[in-house]
Design a protein around this motif. Structure first.
Motif, mmCIF file in Angstrom:
data_model
loop_
_atom_site.group_PDB
_atom_site.id
_atom_site.type_symbol
_atom_site.label_atom_id
_atom_site.label_comp_id
_atom_site.label_asym_id
_atom_site.label_seq_id
_atom_site.Cartn_x
_atom_site.Cartn_y
_atom_site.Cartn_z
ATOM 1 N N ALA A 1 0.817 -1.220 0.000
ATOM 2 C CA ALA A 1 0.000 0.000 0.000
ATOM 3 C C ALA A 1 0.848 1.267 0.000
ATOM 4 C CB ALA A 1 -0.964 0.008 1.181
ATOM 5 N N GLN A 2 2.029 1.216 -0.588
ATOM 6 C CA GLN A 2 2.856 2.407 -0.697
ATOM 7 C C GLN A 2 2.325 3.316 -1.799
ATOM 8 O OE1 GLN A 2 5.844 2.810 1.503
ATOM 9 N NE2 GLN A 2 4.382 1.361 2.376
ATOM 10 N N VAL A 3 2.450 4.622 -1.601
ATOM 11 C CA VAL A 3 2.024 5.572 -2.616
ATOM 12 C C VAL A 3 2.876 5.353 -3.862
ATOM 13 C CG1 VAL A 3 1.805 8.012 -3.210
ATOM 14 C CG2 VAL A 3 1.315 7.236 -0.879
ATOM 15 N N PRO A 4 2.252 5.127 -5.028
ATOM 16 C CA PRO A 4 3.038 4.762 -6.211
ATOM 17 C C PRO A 4 3.937 5.880 -6.703
ATOM 18 C CG PRO A 4 0.722 5.069 -6.769
ATOM 19 C CD PRO A 4 0.814 5.151 -5.282
ATOM 20 N N HIS A 5 5.110 5.498 -7.184
ATOM 21 C CA HIS A 5 6.062 6.428 -7.790
ATOM 22 C C HIS A 5 6.545 5.816 -9.096
ATOM 23 C CE1 HIS A 5 6.438 9.224 -4.406
ATOM 24 N NE2 HIS A 5 6.345 8.163 -3.643
ATOM 25 N N ALA A 6 6.464 6.600 -10.145
ATOM 26 C CA ALA A 6 6.897 6.112 -11.451
ATOM 27 C C ALA A 6 7.720 7.160 -12.185
ATOM 28 C CB ALA A 6 5.685 5.723 -12.291
ATOM 29 N N ASP A 7 8.313 8.077 -11.422
ATOM 30 C CA ASP A 7 9.019 9.185 -12.063
ATOM 31 C C ASP A 7 10.527 9.107 -11.876
ATOM 32 O OD1 ASP A 7 8.902 9.550 -9.380
ATOM 33 O OD2 ASP A 7 8.329 11.664 -9.423
ATOM 34 N N ARG A 8 10.998 8.034 -11.261
ATOM 35 C CA ARG A 8 12.445 7.924 -11.068
ATOM 36 C C ARG A 8 13.089 7.344 -12.328
ATOM 37 N NH1 ARG A 8 15.737 5.056 -6.049
ATOM 38 N NH2 ARG A 8 17.800 5.675 -6.743
ATOM 39 N N PRO A 9 14.131 7.979 -12.854
ATOM 40 C CA PRO A 9 14.728 7.525 -14.119
ATOM 41 C C PRO A 9 15.560 6.254 -13.954
ATOM 42 C CG PRO A 9 15.995 9.350 -13.222
ATOM 43 C CD PRO A 9 14.810 9.182 -12.313
ATOM 44 N N LEU A 10 14.873 5.148 -13.703
ATOM 45 C CA LEU A 10 15.557 3.871 -13.597
ATOM 46 C C LEU A 10 15.160 2.983 -14.763
ATOM 47 C CD1 LEU A 10 15.083 3.093 -9.799
ATOM 48 C CD2 LEU A 10 17.164 3.882 -10.919
ATOM 49 N N GLU A 11 16.106 2.179 -15.224
ATOM 50 C CA GLU A 11 15.795 1.254 -16.307
ATOM 51 C C GLU A 11 14.780 0.216 -15.812
ATOM 52 O OE1 GLU A 11 17.985 -2.177 -19.040
ATOM 53 O OE2 GLU A 11 19.101 -1.099 -17.490
ATOM 54 N N THR A 12 13.761 -0.029 -16.613
ATOM 55 C CA THR A 12 12.727 -0.991 -16.249
ATOM 56 C C THR A 12 12.944 -2.280 -17.023
ATOM 57 O OG1 THR A 12 11.166 0.816 -15.874
ATOM 58 C CG2 THR A 12 10.254 -1.401 -16.119
ATOM 59 N N TRP B 1 4.051 7.417 4.124
ATOM 60 C CA TRP B 1 3.396 6.239 3.544
ATOM 61 C C TRP B 1 4.002 5.892 2.183
ATOM 62 C CZ3 TRP B 1 0.421 2.363 4.900
ATOM 63 C CH2 TRP B 1 -0.306 2.443 6.093
ATOM 64 N N ASP B 2 4.787 6.791 1.628
ATOM 65 C CA ASP B 2 5.364 6.538 0.311
ATOM 66 C C ASP B 2 6.820 6.088 0.390
ATOM 67 O OD1 ASP B 2 6.350 8.888 1.282
ATOM 68 O OD2 ASP B 2 6.155 10.024 -0.571
ATOM 69 N N ASN B 3 7.313 5.781 1.593
ATOM 70 C CA ASN B 3 8.737 5.451 1.705
ATOM 71 C C ASN B 3 8.965 4.527 2.895
ATOM 72 O OD1 ASN B 3 11.470 5.399 1.392
ATOM 73 N ND2 ASN B 3 11.821 7.538 1.904
ATOM 74 N N MET B 4 8.561 3.299 2.767
ATOM 75 C CA MET B 4 8.618 2.364 3.891
ATOM 76 C C MET B 4 10.050 2.007 4.281
ATOM 77 S SD MET B 4 7.633 -1.332 2.260
ATOM 78 C CE MET B 4 8.876 -2.320 1.429
ATOM 79 N N LEU B 5 11.014 2.248 3.404
ATOM 80 C CA LEU B 5 12.396 1.851 3.690
ATOM 81 C C LEU B 5 13.144 2.850 4.563
ATOM 82 C CD1 LEU B 5 13.491 0.625 0.126
ATOM 83 C CD2 LEU B 5 12.520 -0.718 1.979
ATOM 84 N N ASP B 6 12.589 4.035 4.748
ATOM 85 C CA ASP B 6 13.313 5.120 5.428
ATOM 86 C C ASP B 6 13.197 4.985 6.951
ATOM 87 O OD1 ASP B 6 14.831 7.330 5.796
ATOM 88 O OD2 ASP B 6 13.284 8.776 5.246
ATOM 89 N N GLU C 1 12.264 5.463 14.427
ATOM 90 C CA GLU C 1 11.080 5.847 13.674
ATOM 91 C C GLU C 1 10.973 4.965 12.436
ATOM 92 O OE1 GLU C 1 10.048 9.907 13.131
ATOM 93 O OE2 GLU C 1 11.481 10.583 14.657
ATOM 94 N N ILE C 2 9.831 4.311 12.300
ATOM 95 C CA ILE C 2 9.624 3.350 11.213
ATOM 96 C C ILE C 2 8.376 3.752 10.444
ATOM 97 C CG2 ILE C 2 9.327 0.916 10.618
ATOM 98 C CD1 ILE C 2 10.494 0.190 13.314
ATOM 99 N N PRO C 3 8.479 3.929 9.134
ATOM 100 C CA PRO C 3 7.286 4.233 8.335
ATOM 101 C C PRO C 3 6.308 3.062 8.367
ATOM 102 C CG PRO C 3 9.292 4.759 7.126
ATOM 103 C CD PRO C 3 9.714 3.986 8.335
ATOM 104 N N PRO C 4 5.016 3.323 8.261
ATOM 105 C CA PRO C 4 4.034 2.240 8.312
ATOM 106 C C PRO C 4 4.107 1.368 7.053
ATOM 107 C CG PRO C 4 2.977 4.318 7.771
ATOM 108 C CD PRO C 4 4.390 4.643 8.112
ATOM 109 N N ILE C 5 3.777 0.112 7.225
ATOM 110 C CA ILE C 5 3.748 -0.838 6.113
ATOM 111 C C ILE C 5 2.495 -1.691 6.247
ATOM 112 C CG2 ILE C 5 5.279 -2.369 7.438
ATOM 113 C CD1 ILE C 5 6.145 -3.624 4.825
ATOM 114 N N GLU C 6 1.787 -1.849 5.146
ATOM 115 C CA GLU C 6 0.560 -2.638 5.154
ATOM 116 C C GLU C 6 0.873 -4.041 4.649
ATOM 117 O OE1 GLU C 6 -3.838 -2.529 3.079
ATOM 118 O OE2 GLU C 6 -2.955 -0.663 3.812
ATOM 119 N N ILE C 7 0.569 -5.031 5.465
ATOM 120 C CA ILE C 7 0.855 -6.423 5.138
ATOM 121 C C ILE C 7 -0.438 -7.121 4.735
ATOM 122 C CG2 ILE C 7 1.784 -8.602 5.971
ATOM 123 C CD1 ILE C 7 3.874 -6.439 5.729
ATOM 124 N N GLU C 8 -0.538 -7.515 3.447
ATOM 125 C CA GLU C 8 -1.700 -8.249 2.971
ATOM 126 C C GLU C 8 -1.350 -9.724 2.839
ATOM 127 O OE1 GLU C 8 -3.332 -6.471 -0.515
ATOM 128 O OE2 GLU C 8 -3.937 -4.637 0.529
#
Length: 453
Positions: free
Chosen positions: A238-249, A296-301, A310-317
């Motif tokens: 449930a992380q906020v989607p990001h698709a603007d980072r210039p990484l090779e897909t 909510w958009d950066n669970m790794l930080d 301090e731990i960002p929230p993570i939704e476990i499905e």
């Protein structure tokens, strides 16, 4: 006597001739044996040479891998599709044949709309056929399929994926009797199958088919990368989607990984790291845990400063373990991935959660948001990264600071004082009274001594 000598000489001559014949026969036998050995050696050499590859067994651009047995054995179900096969690794499996008809129906829906002049089956097949070798090289093992069968699979599977994304985003109409969208369990199973490492198509295939079937008169249509990220938003914690980072897909699983690490600051990594104590142990040492509700958009930080983690929230499905394990396997298999961000994150969570008590605390703090039980959460993270090598660990500085804080006895004593003597007003009053009595006793003793002398 003369007759006897002649007889002896004849016997000796006969024996010499027999011995000579034996030697000749033995030599002939040895030559035959040598000839047989030489032929056998030549056959073995020829067999070996015929199987020696002229090229490396795995192309350098490989990005779609079989799950290694050492990782698969922890939970095989996390790596195999339940509903649909995408690509060659699971193609033709009996349990997945029902979806083949739905794939072709989705292809019919796409072609029937005729969004562009390039949207013809002939055009799409020709476009994918031109990149066939690149597609084959994306798989780590040799694909034993004819050119026609391979290209057909790429076209049908690729068109199915982009049609699913467009229907999910409601850019194209959904049919009322579409089982994927109107059967409760199928979408959950489909999402899980589409992020499996063994169930991937090269991104170049999906991207090519997408652009050849995109309506030119709809500039508001979303880009393929954004459609893919939004489709996987739920399963991807449930992380906020990001698709603007210039990484090779490279493929859809790579899309998810890039989205998760998009905003994570690439701190200095280290090959040496130490595990940290569990939540219960850290609480005893005075460590506080806080949820970072603004991330909510950066669970790794994850951060640690002045005794506060301090731990960002993570939704476990329900599919979280499958996604974690496939991301970790991908980082382990792809040599181009240097920093193992997801594996490092799994190491931190595995260290913090040893028991259901640890999991329950993080759930109460809303660091972990889930409908699963605390026992399930503990089982999920325990041994999640077993048999992996974290070559470059992202949280080396954090683990160093946490362990230094934990080993400082003063922090533990402070915690004991706060817990046992300052946890409520009555405890504080009792401690103050005890200190006053002790002080008065000392003064009385001192006064008695001074009076005596």
């Amino acid at each position: 006597m003369a007759g006897s000598n002649v007889s002896d000489h004849s016997v000796m001559q006969i024996r010499d001739e027999d011995r000579r014949d034996d030697v000749i026969a033995e030599n002939n036998g040895n030559m035959a044996t040598l000839s047989e050995n030489r032929n056998a050696v030549e056959l073995i050499v020829s067999s070996i040479r015929g199987r020696i590859p002229q090229q490396p067994p795995r192309p350098a651009c490989s990005c779609i891998f079989r799950i290694p047995n050492v990782l698969r054995r922890h939970n095989e179900k996390a790596f195999v599709p339940d509903l649909i096969s995408i690509g060659p690794f699971h193609h033709g499996e009996k349990d997945l044949q029902v979806m083949e008809e739905i794939k072709l129906w989705y292809l019919h829906c796409l072609l029937g709309r005729n969004p562009t002049s390039e949207t013809s089956l002939e055009y799409l097949v020709d476009a994918i056929r031109s990149m066939e070798q690149h597609c084959r090289d994306c798989y780590e093992e040799r694909i034993d399929m004819s050119s026609e069968k391979f290209v057909e699979m790429m076209v049908v599977d690729g068109c199915f994926i982009i049609e699913v994304f467009r229907k999910y985003a409601k850019e194209v109409p959904r049919n009322e009797d579409d089982p994927l969208f109107y059967t409760a369990w199928m979408m959950l199973a489909l999402r899980k199958d589409l992020f499996l490492l063994e169930n991937q198509l090269p991104w170049k295939v999906v991207d090519c088919l997408f652009h050849h079937t995109k309506e030119k008169d709809k500039p508001e249509s979303k880009a393929l990368l954004l459609l893919a990220v939004e489709f996987f938003e739920g399963p991807a914690f449930a992380q906020v989607p990001h698709a603007d980072r210039p990484l090779e897909t490279k493929h859809l699983l790579d899309v998810i990984r890039n989205s998760l690490i998009a905003l994570y600051p690439q701190a200095e990594t280290h090959s040496y790291w130490e595990p940290i104590p569990s939540v219960t142990e850290l609480l005893q040492a005075g460590v506080e845990f806080k949820v970072r509700s603004d991330t909510w958009d950066n669970m790794l930080d994850i951060t640690f400063k002045n005794g506060v983690m301090e731990i960002p929230p993570i939704e476990i499905e329900y599919n979280a373990e499958s996604l974690f394990r496939n991301l970790i396997a991908y980082e382990q298999c792809d040599p181009s991935i240097i920093t193992c961000s997801i594996t490092s994150y799994a190491v931190i969570l595995d260290s913090l959660i040893n028991t259901s008590k640890d999991a329950d605390f993080l759930i109460q703090k809303e660091i972990i948001v889930t409908k699963l039980s605390k026992e399930d959460i503990a089982c999920l993270f325990n041994k999640l990264y077993s048999h992996t090598i974290v070559g470059y660990f992202c949280y080396a500085e954090l683990t160093k600071n946490v362990n230094a804080y934990y080993q400082d006895r003063w922090h533990r004593w402070q915690t004991i004082l706060r817990r046992d003597y300052f946890s409520n007003p009555w405890s504080i009053f009792s401690l103050a009274a005890a200190l006053l009595i002790l002080g008065f006793t000392f003064l009385q003793t001192l006064y008695s001594l001074l009076t005596y002398y």
